[in-house]
Design a protein around this motif. Structure first.
Motif, mmCIF file in Angstrom:
data_model
loop_
_atom_site.group_PDB
_atom_site.id
_atom_site.type_symbol
_atom_site.label_atom_id
_atom_site.label_comp_id
_atom_site.label_asym_id
_atom_site.label_seq_id
_atom_site.Cartn_x
_atom_site.Cartn_y
_atom_site.Cartn_z
ATOM 1 N N GLN A 278 4.989 0.014 -53.856
ATOM 2 C CA GLN A 278 5.377 -1.068 -54.752
ATOM 3 C C GLN A 278 6.263 -2.062 -54.021
ATOM 4 O O GLN A 278 6.951 -1.711 -53.051
ATOM 5 N N ALA A 279 6.243 -3.279 -54.490
ATOM 6 C CA ALA A 279 7.085 -4.314 -53.893
ATOM 7 C C ALA A 279 8.541 -3.857 -53.887
ATOM 8 O O ALA A 279 9.029 -3.286 -54.871
ATOM 9 N N GLY A 280 9.198 -4.108 -52.760
ATOM 10 C CA GLY A 280 10.569 -3.664 -52.593
ATOM 11 C C GLY A 280 10.694 -2.315 -51.915
ATOM 12 O O GLY A 280 11.794 -1.927 -51.513
ATOM 13 N N LEU B 242 9.392 -4.497 -48.833
ATOM 14 C CA LEU B 242 8.020 -4.992 -48.697
ATOM 15 C C LEU B 242 7.676 -5.963 -49.822
ATOM 16 O O LEU B 242 8.095 -5.791 -50.977
ATOM 17 N N LYS B 243 6.893 -6.965 -49.458
ATOM 18 C CA LYS B 243 6.470 -7.997 -50.384
ATOM 19 C C LYS B 243 4.951 -7.965 -50.532
ATOM 20 O O LYS B 243 4.245 -7.418 -49.677
ATOM 21 N N THR C 290 -0.840 -1.653 -48.433
ATOM 22 C CA THR C 290 -1.045 -2.374 -49.683
ATOM 23 C C THR C 290 0.246 -2.368 -50.473
ATOM 24 O O THR C 290 0.783 -1.305 -50.789
ATOM 25 N N VAL C 291 0.735 -3.550 -50.795
ATOM 26 C CA VAL C 291 1.955 -3.706 -51.580
ATOM 27 C C VAL C 291 1.571 -4.271 -52.938
ATOM 28 O O VAL C 291 0.906 -5.307 -53.020
#
Length: 121
Positions: A13-15, A85-86, A118-119
């Motif tokens: 997941q993002a972040g 992560l973005k 994959t984010v």
């Protein structure tokens, strides 16, 4: 011939964070630069980060402060720690290295097979 074995990709997941690893094996006398590239769908492959033997790491602006590249010369391994992560970090990540099989042989460039990152939101 030199083989590069990558690991550590996946879904996050993002972040979140992921750590990629890449180990070089085969006919290796010396390795100069090791690095990571990435390619998103419909885009050109770009350098993410690289690190020369005994030198200073180099990063693309978009990952500075979030990603850290390091290497363990004893293991012929390069790592990419990816934090915060973005969505736009989603891509296939490729390990890259320049190595020679002997003192009188030229350095050649080798690529790994790629690992998917994959984010999601």
């Amino acid at each position: 011939q030199v083989q590069l074995a990558e690991s550590g990709g996946g879904w996050v997941q993002a972040g979140g964070s992921l750590r990629l690893s890449c180990t070089a094996s085969g006919s290796i006398f010396s390795i100069s630069t090791m690095g990571w590239y990435r390619q998103a769908p419909g885009k050109q492959r770009e350098l993410v980060a690289d690190i020369p033997d005994g030198g200073t790491a180099n990063y693309v602006d978009s990952v500075k402060g979030r990603f850290t590249i390091s290497r363990d010369n004893a293991k012929n391994t390069v790592y990419l720690q990816m934090n915060s992560l973005k969505l736009e970090d989603t891509a296939t990540y490729y390990c890259n290295t320049r190595a020679t099989r002997g003192r009188y042989y030229a350095y050649m460039t080798y690529w790994g097979q790629g690992t998917q990152v994959t984010v999601s939101s």
